[in-house]
Design an enzyme around this catalytic site. Structure first.
Site, PDB file in Angstrom:
ATOM      1  N   ASP A 194       1.009  -0.957   0.071  1.00  0.00           N
ATOM      2  CA  ASP A 194       0.276  -0.060   0.079  1.00  0.00           C
ATOM      3  C   ASP A 194       0.814   1.357  -0.041  1.00  0.00           C
ATOM      4  OD1 ASP A 194      -3.194   0.775   0.632  1.00  0.00           O
ATOM      5  OD2 ASP A 194      -1.762   2.204   1.632  1.00  0.00           O
ATOM      6  N   ILE A 195       0.691   2.315  -0.876  1.00  0.00           N
ATOM      7  CA  ILE A 195       1.558   3.345  -1.045  1.00  0.00           C
ATOM      8  C   ILE A 195       1.364   4.388   0.133  1.00  0.00           C
ATOM      9  CG2 ILE A 195       1.883   5.438  -2.387  1.00  0.00           C
ATOM     10  CD1 ILE A 195       0.816   3.962  -4.798  1.00  0.00           C
ATOM     11  N   GLU A 223      -4.706   2.412  -4.070  1.00  0.00           N
ATOM     12  CA  GLU A 223      -3.226   2.399  -4.036  1.00  0.00           C
ATOM     13  C   GLU A 223      -2.747   1.063  -3.638  1.00  0.00           C
ATOM     14  OE1 GLU A 223      -4.560   4.774  -0.347  1.00  0.00           O
ATOM     15  OE2 GLU A 223      -5.466   4.388  -2.398  1.00  0.00           O
TER      16      GLU A 223
END
Length: 354
Positions: free
Chosen positions: A212-213, A255
């Site tokens: 996950d960004i 994301e």
């Protein structure tokens, strides 16, 4: 003595999508389900907003217009067309085989008539043999010619059906591909996750990594969604560049990305995840024209072995817990799921993705 922890129920995405469609009075047909599925998992925020803007009683024409905008020519139309082609080719093939059967039946009838002539006591021997040879030669030649035509026809039909198969494979590839990143999408990920449990070997040697960004909402809020989309595409390229070509990589929503590693150990999987994380940490995110620096961009990663879980939902849930712990323990790190890790019910993704 260890005490078994109660299992947390993972939401059934398909059931929730179907429920939302019923609430809005949307017809439960495949192309509508595809729209609501993509909107639910959040892989395309623009699609989600546009679908929500249609209101509680969207017409089929309005839904189809949104589908055409985001999916182009609908895949179901292409698949139905390919199915029609297959039906036509099979009908043609059946006609060829029926003609071959008719030809063989005629040949068999000629053989029987010739046998009758040969065994007849009223005909002269020389005439009998001459007539039999003439009839058999003509019948054999005709049957062989018909056989060649049939073989050629079957080969042609086989080639045409192979082309149709390739066409269907292409439709399937497009339907399983995320349009922004060109990675597999959530639909393909769900199928791949389920397939892990098809064999005992898959259960014991497969790892799931969820990435996950970090602070992605802040990036979108500061620079806008077009920049966010470019960053998502770059992150996807970095992940693909740092794993083997045969490794399954998907964008599972917003994301979030997922990596499925086969024939691996926890240590090997952790090394691969860390290689991806470090590569992204050192990737520049700068606009070459304006000089604006969007970086640094980092990711947090959770990892779990399928052997630690009971089924696909359990695997995703435990990997998600490891990712949550990576987020809440400073971000930009990889954590392997361990018994005792837990996700605080009071916190949601919206809180710790900021």
């Amino acid at each position: 003595m260890s005490v078994a922890q109660p299992r947390v129920q993972v939401p059934d995405i398909a059931a929730q999508v179907s429920f939302a469609m019923r609430q809005m009075g949307v017809a439960p047909i495949p192309r509508n389900y595809e729209l609501f599925y993509e909107a639910y998992i959040g892989s395309n925020p623009k699609l989600t907003k546009e679908l929500a803007a249609l209101g509680a009683r969207a017409t089929q024409e309005e839904l189809d217009a949104v589908g055409a905008q985001y999916f182009g020519v609908h895949q179901a139309d292409g698949v139905h067309g390919a199915h029609g082609k297959i039906a036509n080719e099979l009908e043609g093939l059946l006609t060829l085989l029926k003609e071959e059967q008719t030809s063989l039946e005629s040949y068999n009838r000629i053989l029987e008539e010739t046998h009758s002539r040969i065994t007849s006591k009223s005909a002269a021997s020389t005439d009998l043999l001459r007539n039999a040879i003439s009839v058999l030669s003509e019948a054999t030649g005709t049957t062989m010619a018909q056989g060649r035509v049939t073989v050629e026809g079957v080969e042609a039909k086989s080639r045409e059906m192979e082309d149709i198969k390739k066409e269907l494979d292409e439709y399937k590839r497009i339907a399983n591909t995320d349009s922004l990143t060109r990675l597999f999408n959530r639909r393909a990920f769900d199928d791949r996750l389920a397939s892990i449990y098809d064999s005992q070997r898959g259960r014991t040697t497969t790892a799931l990594v969820i990435c996950d960004i970090d602070h992605f909402k802040k990036i979108n809020d500061t620079y806008g969604h077009p920049v966010g989309d470019k960053i998502l595409a770059t992150v996807a390229n970095v992940i693909k560049a740092n794993v083997r070509k045969d490794v399954f990589v998907a964008r599972t929503g917003g994301e979030e990305f997922a990596i499925v590693l086969d024939l691996t150990t926890p240590e090997e999987a952790h090394l691969i995840a860390e290689r991806v994380r470090r590569a992204l940490e050192h990737t520049p995110f700068k606009n070459s024209k304006t000089g604006v620096d969007y970086g640094p961009v980092t990711i947090s990663m959770g990892l779990c072995m399928a052997g630690q879980t009971e089924d696909p939902q359990d695997l995703y849930h435990k990997t998600d817990i490891a990712l949550y712990c990576a987020k809440t323990n400073g971000r930009n790190r990889t954590l392997i799921f361990e018994d005792g890790m837990k996700k605080e019910p009071s916190k949601t993704w919206l809180l710790y993705r900021k």
